[in-house]
Design a protein around this motif. Structure first.
Motif, PDB file in Angstrom:
ATOM      1  N   UNK B  13       0.729  -1.429  -0.105  1.00  0.00           N
ATOM      2  CA  UNK B  13       0.090   0.081  -0.308  1.00  0.00           C
ATOM      3  C   UNK B  13       0.940   1.022  -0.186  1.00  0.00           C
ATOM      4  N   UNK B  14       1.969   1.443   1.212  1.00  0.00           N
ATOM      5  CA  UNK B  14       2.862   2.581   0.986  1.00  0.00           C
ATOM      6  C   UNK B  14       3.828   2.474  -0.934  1.00  0.00           C
ATOM      7  N   UNK B  15       3.656   1.206  -1.519  1.00  0.00           N
ATOM      8  CA  UNK B  15       4.351   1.338  -2.543  1.00  0.00           C
ATOM      9  C   UNK B  15       3.523   2.380  -3.516  1.00  0.00           C
ATOM     10  N   UNK B  16       2.566   1.978  -3.443  1.00  0.00           N
ATOM     11  CA  UNK B  16       1.246   1.655  -4.072  1.00  0.00           C
ATOM     12  C   UNK B  16       1.262   3.413  -4.259  1.00  0.00           C
ATOM     13  N   UNK B  17       1.210   4.542  -3.073  1.00  0.00           N
ATOM     14  CA  UNK B  17       0.272   5.744  -2.632  1.00  0.00           C
ATOM     15  C   UNK B  17       2.040   6.777  -3.339  1.00  0.00           C
ATOM     16  N   UNK B  18       2.785   5.993  -3.053  1.00  0.00           N
ATOM     17  CA  UNK B  18       4.409   6.423  -3.624  1.00  0.00           C
ATOM     18  C   UNK B  18       4.128   7.133  -4.659  1.00  0.00           C
ATOM     19  N   UNK B  19       3.561   5.971  -5.701  1.00  0.00           N
ATOM     20  CA  UNK B  19       3.142   5.557  -7.366  1.00  0.00           C
ATOM     21  C   UNK B  19       2.385   7.026  -7.522  1.00  0.00           C
TER      22      UNK B  19
END
Lengths: 170, 101
Positions: B13-19
């Motif tokens: 989820x954190x990486x998705x939010x960064x993207x």
């Protein structure tokens, strides 16, 4: 060992993603993304998916990112003028609210769940032999369909890339 | 410290939010495409995590499918970008808003 690999590579992948967003130059951003993808391969390895980890390095960090770097260097190596401007102040809530909403939703859902360690993987889990059995057995139709997707993408990229509209079939 | 499913999902989820943030913030179309790749990659992490949790390698097959989709998306997106650059001499999304006006 597994937990160490997961935490290290997970943190590095997050770092690579954040640095990609923060970099002004597209070339440096692409290199940070390569870094993030290689770290993702480490996360896959920690989740006992060795074949996927190798394919991540070959396909993502190798093929796709080389394509990106090739196009970036062909078009616009330097920084765009628009990247030097800061976002106008009224835009900031629009930028910040959707990510925060996702994080709050996911975080809220996760905090209500028990945190148990992942079960140990059985022998040969995620090995090429097992993937091949699934890919050419249960998921044969999906495998064939994805090959058609790739073929259509190839033809589409070729059609878009031709300078003159003189196609062999027209 | 143990690796739990929650941690994997939180990381994804954190990486998705960064993207996602990068897609909105950045003005360079090339970097926006790269942010899409990062979001697709975070979905792959979820597939791998659930695959391990359930002891079923089907998730790995779908990660491979996702690689093919990402490759197709990159090929088409970059071909469109090259064509746009040939016509408009820019890859800045602020300049490419003739459909909006």
């Amino acid at each position: 060992m597994e937990a160490f690999l997961f935490f290290t590579c997970g943190a590095l992948m997050l770092l690579g993603g954040v640095m990609m967003v923060l970099q002004r130059s597209a070339v440096v951003a692409a290199l940070w993304l390569v870094f993030a993808f290689i770290a993702a391969a480490g996360v896959f390895a920690a989740l006992s998916a060795p074949f996927v980890a190798i394919m991540q390095v070959l396909v993502y960090a190798g093929a796709i990112m080389v394509l990106f770097l090739f196009v970036i260097m062909m078009l616009h190596g330097p920084v765009l003028d628009g990247e030097r401007k800061r976002l106008p102040l009224p835009m900031w809530p629009a930028v910040a609210i959707p990510p925060l909403a996702v994080l709050v939703l996911v975080g809220g859902w996760l905090s209500g769940r028990k945190a148990e360690a992942l079960p140990a993987a059985p022998e040969g889990f995620g090995a090429p032999a097992q993937i091949a059995n699934l890919l050419l057995g249960r998921y044969l139709l999906a495998f064939e369909l994805i090959s058609i997707v790739l073929l259509v993408a190839l033809i589409g990229a070729l059609t878009l890339g031709l300078r003159e509209r003189k196609l062999p079939w027209s | 410290m143990v690796v739990s499913l929650n941690l994997c999902l939180g990381l994804a989820a954190a990486i998705f939010v960064v993207g996602m943030t990068g897609f909105v913030v950045r003005r360079n179309t090339l970097v926006m495409l790269m942010c899409i790749e990062l979001m697709l990659s975070s979905v792959n992490l979820v597939f791998a995590a659930f695959s391990r949790q359930l002891g079923d390698a089907s998730g790995h097959v779908f990660v491979l499918m996702n690689f093919a989709v990402a490759a197709a998306e990159a090929a088409i997106g970059l071909a469109m970008l090259v064509e746009i650059y040939r016509r408009r001499r820019t890859v800045d999304v602020d300049e490419l808003k003739s459909l909006m006006e």
